[in-house]
Design an enzyme around this catalytic site. Structure first.
Site, short mmCIF file in Angstrom:
data_model
loop_
_atom_site.label_atom_id
_atom_site.label_comp_id
_atom_site.label_asym_id
_atom_site.label_seq_id
_atom_site.Cartn_x
_atom_site.Cartn_y
_atom_site.Cartn_z
N TRP A 183 0.86 -1.20 0.00
CA TRP A 183 0.00 0.00 0.00
C TRP A 183 0.89 1.24 0.00
O TRP A 183 1.84 1.32 0.79
CB TRP A 183 -0.89 -0.03 1.25
CG TRP A 183 -1.81 1.12 1.43
CD1 TRP A 183 -2.61 1.68 0.47
CD2 TRP A 183 -2.03 1.87 2.63
NE1 TRP A 183 -3.33 2.71 1.02
CE2 TRP A 183 -3.00 2.86 2.34
CE3 TRP A 183 -1.53 1.79 3.93
CZ2 TRP A 183 -3.45 3.76 3.29
CZ3 TRP A 183 -1.98 2.69 4.87
CH2 TRP A 183 -2.93 3.65 4.55
N LYS A 231 -13.87 -0.67 5.31
CA LYS A 231 -14.44 -1.37 4.14
C LYS A 231 -15.55 -2.33 4.56
O LYS A 231 -16.62 -2.32 3.98
CB LYS A 231 -13.35 -2.17 3.40
CG LYS A 231 -11.96 -1.58 3.45
CD LYS A 231 -11.76 -0.39 2.57
CE LYS A 231 -10.42 0.24 2.89
NZ LYS A 231 -10.00 1.27 2.01
N ASP A 235 -1.44 -6.00 8.69
CA ASP A 235 -2.42 -5.02 8.28
C ASP A 235 -3.66 -5.79 7.85
O ASP A 235 -3.61 -6.58 6.90
CB ASP A 235 -1.85 -4.16 7.13
CG ASP A 235 -2.74 -2.97 6.82
OD1 ASP A 235 -3.90 -2.95 7.26
OD2 ASP A 235 -2.27 -2.05 6.11
C1 LMR Z 1 -6.68 2.53 -0.64
O1 LMR Z 1 -5.64 1.87 -0.68
O2 LMR Z 1 -7.18 3.04 -1.65
C2 LMR Z 1 -7.42 2.68 0.66
O3 LMR Z 1 -6.79 1.95 1.65
C3 LMR Z 1 -7.68 4.08 1.01
C4 LMR Z 1 -6.44 4.83 1.40
O4 LMR Z 1 -6.45 5.45 2.47
O5 LMR Z 1 -5.45 4.82 0.65
#
Ligand code: LMR
Length: 407
Positions: free
Chosen positions: A138, A255, A220
């Site tokens: 992420w 989510k 996570d």
């Molecule tokens: C994403 O990856 O799009 C979500 O987890 C929202 C975010 O805060 O980035």
């Protein structure tokens, strides 16, 4: 510059340079400014229904109705959050697997808040620790850990074909490059951004390698229930707990309860015994107190209300199942529509992936072209938010993709 009396004026903020937009949320800002009527936002991970709305779940509305009638105070919550909420989180994530007295749980402002407090705790208590994150991960993970001064390294995750897990590479990196005392950041399910998860057998091997190398699992858990089911999606955590007395779990209800803007999540430390849990809880509270003081009430009250009531919990399971099934159907519709746009447009790998996201394999130039020529926003890495697709716009979307592939 001087004023009329000749005194020098200092404009401190004039020296500030402009930061680049956030790689995910910055795209929504650009999307909102885009005037094209057919524009599509498949960047940020938000579920949308067939009409393109991000719905409030019925169980959430009902919990809010009840709260409106029964809530007596808007006073501060304890620093670590509501006890009912914290216990509900522990039962949901850990069930009967371990003695809950060994777990220190904190109500946090979203999953990101949980990650940031975890980072703050690790940096203050275990300062020589390095964090190992999957490549890719992420986009915000690096920034969160770097903000607390924790070095972040990468282990292999995505295979060279960009559609499958490089399990051997992952195991090799975790066994050879890490040092005892490091933490390994893992996505419990629905890996963000790839949608590629290890199998349950692979989770067992990962847990074993981490135990052999004395590495701390840092998990996570943002998509419980979006992959294969609430219990199925926590099998990764069970595998970890079979091999480890200690782990850190950051979870989010953005989510699975659709509570994005309520900012509700939790941070749980699994410790060796109750004394350790109490000490960790006390330290985490200190970190929170000098940060945001105590968490917001509303999101946690909704989750606790639902999880304390069998009927509302059943309703939640059903609504969550409907979102999960619809995402799977969208994957199927996307794959078959792409097949119809031309030979060689085989995206069937998306059917093996789970959760909100998939890696499309589109390169940066193609992603930019999707935005510039078609008003379609996906993340620069090629990540698509499958959960934001709409059945009625699938032809438009797939046509645009086949045009950018054709160049
Ligand atoms: C994403 O990856 O799009 C979500 O987890 C929202 C975010 O805060 O980035």
């Amino acid at each position: 510059m001087t004023d009329s009396s000749g005194t020098q004026i200092i404009h401190r903020f004039s020296l500030v340079s402009t930061a680049p937009p956030d790689p995910i949320l910055g795209l929504t800002e650009a999307f909102l400014a885009d005037q094209r009527p057919d524009k599509m936002n498949l960047s940020v991970g938000v579920y949308k229904d067939a009409s393109g709305q991000t719905p409030v779940l019925d169980c959430v509305k009902e919990a809010e109705r009840r709260l409106l009638e029964t809530e007596k105070s808007k006073g501060y919550l304890p620093i670590d959050g509501s006890p009912e909420y914290r216990q509900a989180v522990q039962r949901l994530i850990f069930g009967e697997q371990i003695d809950l007295g060994r777990i220190a749980t904190l109500q946090s402002p979203g999953g990101t808040g949980a990650l940031r407090i975890a980072a703050s705790f690790l940096a203050s208590q275990l300062p020589s620790m390095r964090i190992w994150a999957s490549n890719p991960t992420w986009a915000n993970h690096h920034a969160v850990f770097a903000s607390e001064g924790l070095p972040i390294e990468s282990y292999r995750y995505l295979g060279a074909d960009k559609t499958s897990l490089d399990f051997d590479g992952m195991i090799e990196d975790l066994s050879s490059n890490t040092k005892p005392g490091d933490a390994v950041l893992l996505h419990a399910c629905c890996h963000n951004p790839t949608g590629i998860d290890p199998t349950i057998e692979q989770w067992d091997s990962i847990a074993q390698v981490l135990a052999d190398k004395k590495l701390l699992p840092l998990i996570d858990f943002a998509y419980q229930g979006f992959g294969n089911g609430l219990r199925e999606d926590s099998q990764s955590i069970s595998a970890i707990l079979r091999h480890h007395d200690e782990a850190v779990i950051c979870n989010s209800f953005s989510k699975n309860f659709g509570l994005y803007g309520e900012r509700i999540g939790a941070l749980s430390f699994v410790t060796a015994d109750e004394n350790a849990a109490k000490a960790v809880q006390s330290q985490v509270k200190r970190l929170v107190r000098c940060n945001y003081s105590n968490p917001p009430r509303h999101g946690g009250a909704i989750v606790a209300t639902i999880l304390a009531d069998d009927q509302l919990t059943q309703q939640w399971h059903q609504e969550l199942g409907e979102m999960r099934d619809r995402i799977k159907r969208l994957r199927e519709q996307f794959v078959s529509t792409m097949q119809n746009t031309g030979p060689g447009h085989d995206f069937s790998f998306l059917l093996q992936q789970r959760g909100m996201f998939s890696f499309s394999g589109l390169n940066k130039m193609q992603v930019d072209q999707l935005k510039a020529d078609h008003g379609i926003y996906i993340v620069g890495s090629g990540r698509i938010n499958v959960a934001g697709m709409q059945e009625s716009k699938m032809d438009f979307f797939c046509d645009a993709i086949s045009q950018v592939i054709a160049g």
